[in-house]
Design a protein around this motif. Structure first.
Motif, mmCIF file in Angstrom:
data_model
loop_
_atom_site.group_PDB
_atom_site.id
_atom_site.type_symbol
_atom_site.label_atom_id
_atom_site.label_comp_id
_atom_site.label_asym_id
_atom_site.label_seq_id
_atom_site.Cartn_x
_atom_site.Cartn_y
_atom_site.Cartn_z
ATOM 1 N N ARG A 129 0.813 -1.224 0.000
ATOM 2 C CA ARG A 129 0.000 0.000 0.000
ATOM 3 C C ARG A 129 0.848 1.276 0.000
ATOM 4 O O ARG A 129 2.063 1.236 0.141
ATOM 5 N N THR A 130 0.162 2.417 -0.168
ATOM 6 C CA THR A 130 0.849 3.703 -0.287
ATOM 7 C C THR A 130 1.808 3.931 0.875
ATOM 8 O O THR A 130 2.925 4.406 0.703
ATOM 9 N N THR B 2 1.972 2.864 9.154
ATOM 10 C CA THR B 2 0.634 2.357 9.456
ATOM 11 C C THR B 2 0.434 1.013 8.787
ATOM 12 O O THR B 2 0.705 0.850 7.612
ATOM 13 N N PRO B 4 -2.342 -1.938 7.738
ATOM 14 C CA PRO B 4 -3.788 -1.958 7.524
ATOM 15 C C PRO B 4 -4.420 -2.773 8.636
ATOM 16 O O PRO B 4 -3.896 -3.783 9.048
ATOM 17 N N ASP B 229 -10.708 2.854 6.523
ATOM 18 C CA ASP B 229 -9.338 2.355 6.651
ATOM 19 C C ASP B 229 -8.468 2.844 5.502
ATOM 20 O O ASP B 229 -7.287 3.137 5.687
ATOM 21 N N LEU B 230 -9.058 2.922 4.289
ATOM 22 C CA LEU B 230 -8.314 3.464 3.144
ATOM 23 C C LEU B 230 -7.939 4.917 3.418
ATOM 24 O O LEU B 230 -6.847 5.375 3.091
ATOM 25 N N ALA B 232 -7.657 6.353 6.438
ATOM 26 C CA ALA B 232 -6.692 6.421 7.542
ATOM 27 C C ALA B 232 -5.299 6.010 7.076
ATOM 28 O O ALA B 232 -4.293 6.538 7.553
ATOM 29 N N GLY B 233 -5.226 5.061 6.112
ATOM 30 C CA GLY B 233 -3.931 4.592 5.627
ATOM 31 C C GLY B 233 -3.306 5.511 4.597
ATOM 32 O O GLY B 233 -2.233 5.220 4.088
ATOM 33 N N GLY B 234 -3.990 6.594 4.234
ATOM 34 C CA GLY B 234 -3.448 7.525 3.265
ATOM 35 C C GLY B 234 -3.575 7.061 1.827
ATOM 36 O O GLY B 234 -3.005 7.658 0.925
ATOM 37 N N ASP B 235 -4.313 5.966 1.596
ATOM 38 C CA ASP B 235 -4.469 5.472 0.228
ATOM 39 C C ASP B 235 -5.386 6.378 -0.582
ATOM 40 O O ASP B 235 -5.235 6.500 -1.784
#
Lengths: 298, 370
Positions: A129-130, B2, B4, B229-230, B232-235
């Motif tokens: 992920r990013t 972070t 996931p 969650d996306l 919060a994860g910065g995605d």
């Protein structure tokens, strides 16, 4: 000489009865019902009427769904190819490893099976992920280079590793690789090593020995490895769902949405059975190839 | 760094693990005592107070056995095959409609539910269940845009559906939810239609809008209710999500926020209902009545952080809940929101196929990347 089952019919039938019962009650019967659904129609919100219609199959053959089938074949085929290219050297290495090391290497190959597929997929998300392990690692290198050169590299742009088709293929290779390595290993392990020595003694190089001796003799292992990698990859659902981007829908995702959200069981059943038919065809093709290979050897 | 989290929203975790199909059972080892008949409660995950079931047993002597489901579709599929012993279920608004049309719900006896007086009058006559014949309100939710205040361009609030459906401001940093029906209805809302006025023309416009946005490569992914969650994860920077999910996440990450877009949005409500064939209908009414009690309701809301339609329970809650603008968005924003009616099986199939087409149009995969 092996004893033919005909000489001990009673024992054979006794041993067979339990698995046969299991197969019929928990596999063939429910699957037959789903097969019947594929010729049915929704009748109100709850019921399915068996009308013997082919309309579900006709609908499944519309360009939209055919394209998704083609796309799924593409992804599964690419996955299988990559598994073969990566798995063959690994299987070869295990075959020629010392007897002490071999069980440990095999254990390493099988180790991922001890974790649930979902957990493994989430672990991949954490890596790709990013703000995952790879991008964070790259950013650290990037920043330290920037620190030394006074910002020569500019602002760090994380790589888009997740939520695209690359991630789906990567995930499928990661998950299916053991399925390729194990049959390859069992085929290579049975190989008569003296043939390899003969080939090398007679002047063939290592590469030539590999392509002219090892690969033809491991043909059956390669074929079964391809088959048991390709079939699950073709029907994979979780990996494209979790790792894929907006366009990464495979046929299993469409089937899921037809059964669940669209509440259209007949159409979902038709799509599922198209997948089953394709699997049968793949197994039949493999059988023919294997028979031909056996004939050539004999 | 972070990592996931496994999404723990009420809709997704069981779905992922596939465990829901079996219905995890939380019954104790009751077999040791003289068997007392248990009330079977079929609920979402993380959707009840920690002591609620025990308190009910203390108050009435009826033990409760809770099983979990992960989506309305699952609930529907389970009951469509015949009620296997559930007494109380928690369907969402459109499924109340769908299940009552399919004759799967038992009409409620309001005389046995005196705590109905605690419920906000605004929830007493909803379009999906006029007169509350089949269902009692449990919680409500509203869809909107969850966003990260730190990454917004010019510090602007993304207060329009434009930012997710019709703009490249946050290209590749947008996630849509994967529920076809919700997605189509929200896009229709952006185009100025009611969520319940979908005809072929509107559907064609929606499809063109969504296809254009997906083809432009602006969408990162379709999420299965783990949008918080996306975020919060910065995605992603903007995501279509439920208010409760963002409220829960904001407790850990203050820079997250939620807005109901100016065009309006869609409400959802989760309700308490009794399926046809429930073995213990009297106790089921008593249980529903207990869940609508002020104190019991407040204990549940404290735990689950979703908006409650129970005024008496809300009065007992602290200001941090009552005045939370995510849990209770401003009234003028809510005024433009609607409940989606169940538009029939054929419409559900049409919308599903529409989204399948949109995703297929995004381009053939695999060749370039691999």
């Amino acid at each position: 000489m092996e004893q033919s089952w005909r000489q001990a019919k009673g024992l054979f039938l006794t041993l067979l009865s339990a698995p046969l019962f299991w197969l019929v009650v928990f596999f063939i019967a429910p699957l037959s019902i789903v097969w019947l659904y594929s010729f049915g129609q929704n009748d109100g919100l709850v019921d399915i009427a068996f009308t013997g219609t082919w309309s579900n199959y006709a609908h499944a053959f519309s360009p939209l769904y055919l394209n998704i089938f083609v796309k799924s074949f593409w992804i599964a085929g690419l996955t299988t190819f990559l598994c073969l290219v990566i798995g063959f050297p690994v299987a070869l290495a295990i075959t020629f490893a010392s007897d002490k090391l071999k069980p440990w290497l095999l254990l390493l190959v099988m180790l991922p099976f001890m974790t649930n597929l979902l957990i493994r997929t989430y672990a991949l998300i954490a890596v790709l992920r990013t703000k995952g392990l790879i991008n964070m690692g790259l950013e650290m290198v990037h920043n330290s280079v920037n620190g030394m050169t006074g910002g020569a590299l500019g602002v760090f742009e994380p790589l888009a590793l997740l939520n695209n088709n690359f991630a789906v293929v990567f995930g499928l290779v990661f998950v299916n690789l053991p399925f390729m390595i194990l049959p390859l290993y069992s085929a290579l392990d049975r190989l008569d090593k003296s043939l390899l020595e003969a080939s090398l003694d007679l002047g063939a190089g290592h590469i030539r020995t590999l392509f002219n001796v090892v690969i033809p003799m491991a043909g059956a292992g390669i074929a079964s490895g391809i088959l048991i990698t390709f079939i699950p990859a073709l029907g994979s659902y979780l990996t494209p769902d979790l790792l894929g981007g907006p366009d990464s829908q495979m046929i299993a995702n469409v089937i899921e949405s037809q059964f669940k959200r669209a509440n259209n069981w007949p159409f979902g059943a038709a799509l599922s059975f198209l997948l089953v038919y394709l699997t049968f065809i793949a197994i039949a093709v493999q059988g023919v190839l294997e028979a031909r290979a056996r004939k050539r050897v004999a | 760094m972070t990592f996931p989290k496994i999404p723990a929203s009420r809709r997704s975790i069981l779905q992922g693990l596939g465990a829901a199909a079996m219905g995890i059972s939380f019954g104790g080892l009751a077999g040791c005592e003289p068997a007392k008949k248990k009330l079977n409660f079929y609920n979402w995950d993380t959707y009840i107070g920690p002591t609620t079931l025990g308190d009910f047993e203390k108050a009435t002597g009826t033990p409760v056995n809770m099983s979990l489901f992960a989506s309305n579709d699952e609930l529907f599929a389970k009951l469509k095959a015949g009620n296997s012993g559930f007494d109380v279920i928690v369907p969402s608004n459109d499924f109340v409609e769908r299940m009552s049309q399919a004759n799967l719900l038992m009409p409620l006896d309001h005389a046995k539910i005196p705590n109905l007086k605690n419920v906000d009058p605004a929830f007493l006559n909803p379009p999906y269940d006029p007169g509350r014949k089949f269902s009692m309100p449990y919680t409500w939710l509203v869809l909107g845009i969850g966003y990260n205040t730190k990454t917004m361009k010019d510090g602007k609030i993304p207060d329009s559906w434009k930012y997710v459906f019709d703009s490249d401001t946050y290209a590749k940093k947008i996630a849509w939810l994967s529920e076809a029906g919700d997605l189509v209805r929200l896009a229709a809302k952006y185009l100025g239609h009611s969520v319940n006025a979908l005809d072929d023309k509107v559907l064609a416009d929606v499809e063109a809008l969504l296809t254009k946005q997906v083809k432009a490569g602006n969408i990162l992914r379709f999420h299965s209710d783990d949008g918080q969650d996306l975020l919060a994860g910065g995605d992603v920077d903007v995501v279509i999500e439920y208010n409760g999910d963002i409220a829960q996440k904001k407790a850990e990450m203050p820079e997250l926020d939620f807005v109901v877009p100016v065009e309006g949005s869609q409400f959802n409500a989760d309700t308490l209902a009794i399926p046809v064939g429930a073995p213990m209908p009297d106790e089921a009414h008593a249980f529903i009545n207990y869940l609508l009690d002020a104190k019991a309701g407040a204990a549940i809301s404290t735990e689950i952080k979703y908006p409650t339609p129970n005024l008496a329970a809300k009065a007992l809650m602290p200001d941090s809940y009552k005045n939370n603008p995510i849990i209770f968005p401003p009234a003028e924003a809510l005024a433009k929101c609607e409940y989606a009616a169940f538009a029939g099986a054929e419409m559900a199939q049409k919308m599903e196929e529409l989204i399948t087409r949109v995703r297929a149009a995004a381009g053939m995969p695999a060749e370039e990347e691999a």
